[in-house]
Design a protein around this motif. Structure first.
Motif, short mmCIF file in Angstrom:
data_model
loop_
_atom_site.label_atom_id
_atom_site.label_comp_id
_atom_site.label_asym_id
_atom_site.label_seq_id
_atom_site.Cartn_x
_atom_site.Cartn_y
_atom_site.Cartn_z
N TYR A 201 42.08 53.37 62.57
CA TYR A 201 40.96 54.31 62.71
C TYR A 201 40.74 55.09 61.42
CZ TYR A 201 38.30 58.40 64.26
OH TYR A 201 37.36 59.40 64.39
N ARG A 202 41.82 55.60 60.85
CA ARG A 202 41.70 56.42 59.63
C ARG A 202 41.15 55.58 58.47
NH1 ARG A 202 46.75 58.94 61.54
NH2 ARG A 202 46.28 61.11 62.09
N ARG A 237 34.89 63.26 70.63
CA ARG A 237 35.26 63.92 69.38
C ARG A 237 35.47 62.87 68.28
NH1 ARG A 237 38.55 66.94 73.04
NH2 ARG A 237 37.70 69.04 73.29
N LEU A 238 36.16 61.79 68.64
CA LEU A 238 36.50 60.79 67.63
C LEU A 238 35.29 59.99 67.17
CD1 LEU A 238 39.99 59.55 68.88
CD2 LEU A 238 39.46 61.15 67.04
N PHE A 239 34.29 59.80 68.04
CA PHE A 239 33.05 59.18 67.59
C PHE A 239 32.41 60.05 66.51
CE2 PHE A 239 32.82 56.62 71.62
CZ PHE A 239 32.69 55.38 71.01
N LEU A 242 34.54 60.15 63.30
CA LEU A 242 34.37 58.89 62.57
C LEU A 242 33.15 58.95 61.66
CD1 LEU A 242 35.20 55.83 62.24
CD2 LEU A 242 33.65 55.37 64.16
N GLU A 243 32.08 59.53 62.15
CA GLU A 243 30.82 59.57 61.41
C GLU A 243 30.73 60.77 60.48
OE1 GLU A 243 27.46 59.17 63.97
OE2 GLU A 243 28.39 57.61 65.19
N GLY A 244 31.67 61.71 60.60
CA GLY A 244 31.62 62.89 59.74
C GLY A 244 30.80 64.02 60.34
N SER A 245 30.50 63.92 61.63
CA SER A 245 29.77 64.99 62.31
C SER A 245 30.71 65.69 63.27
CB SER A 245 28.57 64.39 63.07
OG SER A 245 29.02 63.51 64.09
N GLY A 246 30.14 66.48 64.17
CA GLY A 246 30.95 67.13 65.19
C GLY A 246 31.08 66.26 66.41
N ARG A 247 31.58 66.83 67.46
CA ARG A 247 31.70 66.10 68.72
C ARG A 247 30.32 65.70 69.22
NH1 ARG A 247 33.20 69.05 74.35
NH2 ARG A 247 32.90 67.27 75.73
#
Length: 405
Positions: A201-202, A237-239, A242-247
């Motif tokens: 993921y990272r 949250r992880l979506f 991943l994109e650099g936005s918030g939840r």
């Protein structure tokens, strides 16, 4: 992008209650619904609140129009076992989300919607100087977002409404998705994926955010979909992480362009009740035959032996919808050579329309005779839809500090 792949299989579409449907509705909307219900998790609703945005003073016919339209949906093949059918006002969460979204939606976004001024011009006889009319595109956004729909079937003229919905969702997530301690919570969620999953993921997150690698984003989203040991909140949250936005609380929907309806009216214009040029799905067979026989044809064919041009004949438009290539070739040759008359030309269309509508009429008669079943279908569909809408509102209230637990 702020999209959540887990919602992409959900489709939402609605229709204002106009009463009994005609062939234009069937070919333009309902036939598409029948196909979609076998591929997606479909939510189809009667937009009765939307009817009030332009006809708030004329409510006497709404209830009858609602049930007539639902019967035609069912008769045309929309299956309550495959799709959730409901009435908008039976799910008050639509109204609550509309209210909450109105608190953060800029007024200018609504005023610039093209249909706002367009409808004011077309419906000058109506009082459209109301908040309800100005805000109806935002109510449409609430209709979509309350189910976190991934796809919205629309014609090209309605794409702008889906784009507004995307902007509203994006703004909502930007304002409210940055929950206190978001990054810490996201990092904690990553650890729940296990060493191998967390490492992958990272790496995918780094590739997307540093290099804009779209394939890495897609792989990261698929990875999150496959995780069984993280909660829905952590996944959201992880979506976003991943994109650099918030939840991501309200995923952005995509417009699903529907094929342009080629169903003409009896005068060659678009089929519409306002033009009095329709054939309803439950029309009497004799009335259908009479309407089609009386259709205007090429005005140059004054006499039987005058050659004609199918390109300027409204009947030809119906052949393009209903006839085989063989029949269309016969019409083209016969009309241009005056080898067939207009009555002969219309007969294959009459037979094709009758064949299409006969089973729909038969099923409609069954539902007309069992109104309790129709109401039960809507009651169950409304309750199922409300279960989904409640979950979304719980998340929205929590994000906006309104959960009071």
């Amino acid at each position: 992008m702020s999209s959540n792949p887990s919602q992409n299989k959900r489709v939402l579409s609605g229709m204002r209650p106009t009463g009994k449907l005609h062939l234009g509705h069937y070919h333009g909307v309902v036939k598409n619904w029948v196909n979609l219900q076998h591929e997606f998790d479909c939510f189809f609703f009667v937009a009765d609140w939307h009817a009030l945005t332009t006809h708030y003073e004329d409510v006497a016919i709404i209830e009858e129009s609602v049930w007539d339209m639902v019967i035609d949906w069912l008769a045309a093949g929309v299956d309550p076992g495959s799709a959730k059918l409901f009435i908008q006002s039976r799910v008050p969460e639509h109204a609550e989300l509309h209210l909450l979204l109105s608190m953060m939606t800029p007024l200018g976004w609504l005023e610039r919607v093209p249909t706002y001024k367009d409808q004011q011009e077309k419906l000058k006889e109506k009082d459209l100087a109301t908040y309800g009319f100005l805000g109806y595109p935002l109510l449409q956004s609430a209709d979509i977002l309350v189910y976190k729909a991934g796809g919205v079937p629309v014609g090209e003229d309605q794409v702008v409404h889906v784009e507004l919905t995307r902007e509203v969702a994006r703004r909502f997530n930007h304002i409210y998705g940055r929950e206190p301690g978001f990054e810490e919570k996201a990092e904690a969620a990553v650890k729940k994926m296990g060493k191998k999953g967390a490492k992958l993921y990272r790496e995918l997150r780094r590739l997307y955010q540093e290099q804009g690698d779209g394939e890495a984003l897609a792989k990261g989203q698929a990875l999150l979909e496959s995780q069984q040991n993280i909660s829905i909140s952590d996944r959201e949250r992880l979506f976003g992480f991943l994109e650099g936005s918030g939840r991501i609380i309200l995923p952005e929907p995509q417009a699903m362009l529907t094929p342009a309806s080629k169903m003409p009216g009896l005068d060659g214009q678009k089929m519409s009740k306002s033009y009095n040029n329709t054939i309803s799905l439950r029309e009497d067979p004799d009335a259908i035959a009479e309407k089609l026989r009386r259709m205007p044809t090429d005005t140059n064919r004054v006499r039987r032996n005058d050659p004609g041009d199918p390109a300027v004949c409204p009947v030809w438009q119906l052949h393009e919808v209903y006839s085989s290539d063989e029949t269309k070739d016969w019409v083209m040759e016969g009309c241009r050579s005056a080898g067939i008359g207009c009555i002969e030309c219309k007969q294959p269309v009459i037979e094709a329309v009758q064949a299409e509508l006969e089973p729909i009429r038969d099923r409609a008669r069954e539902f007309e005779n069992d109104s309790d079943l129709v109401r039960q279908i809507i009651a169950e569909g409304s309750e199922s839809a409300r279960d989904v809408a409640r979950e979304t509102l719980d998340e929205v209230r929590e994000a906006m500090g309104l959960s009071y637990r």
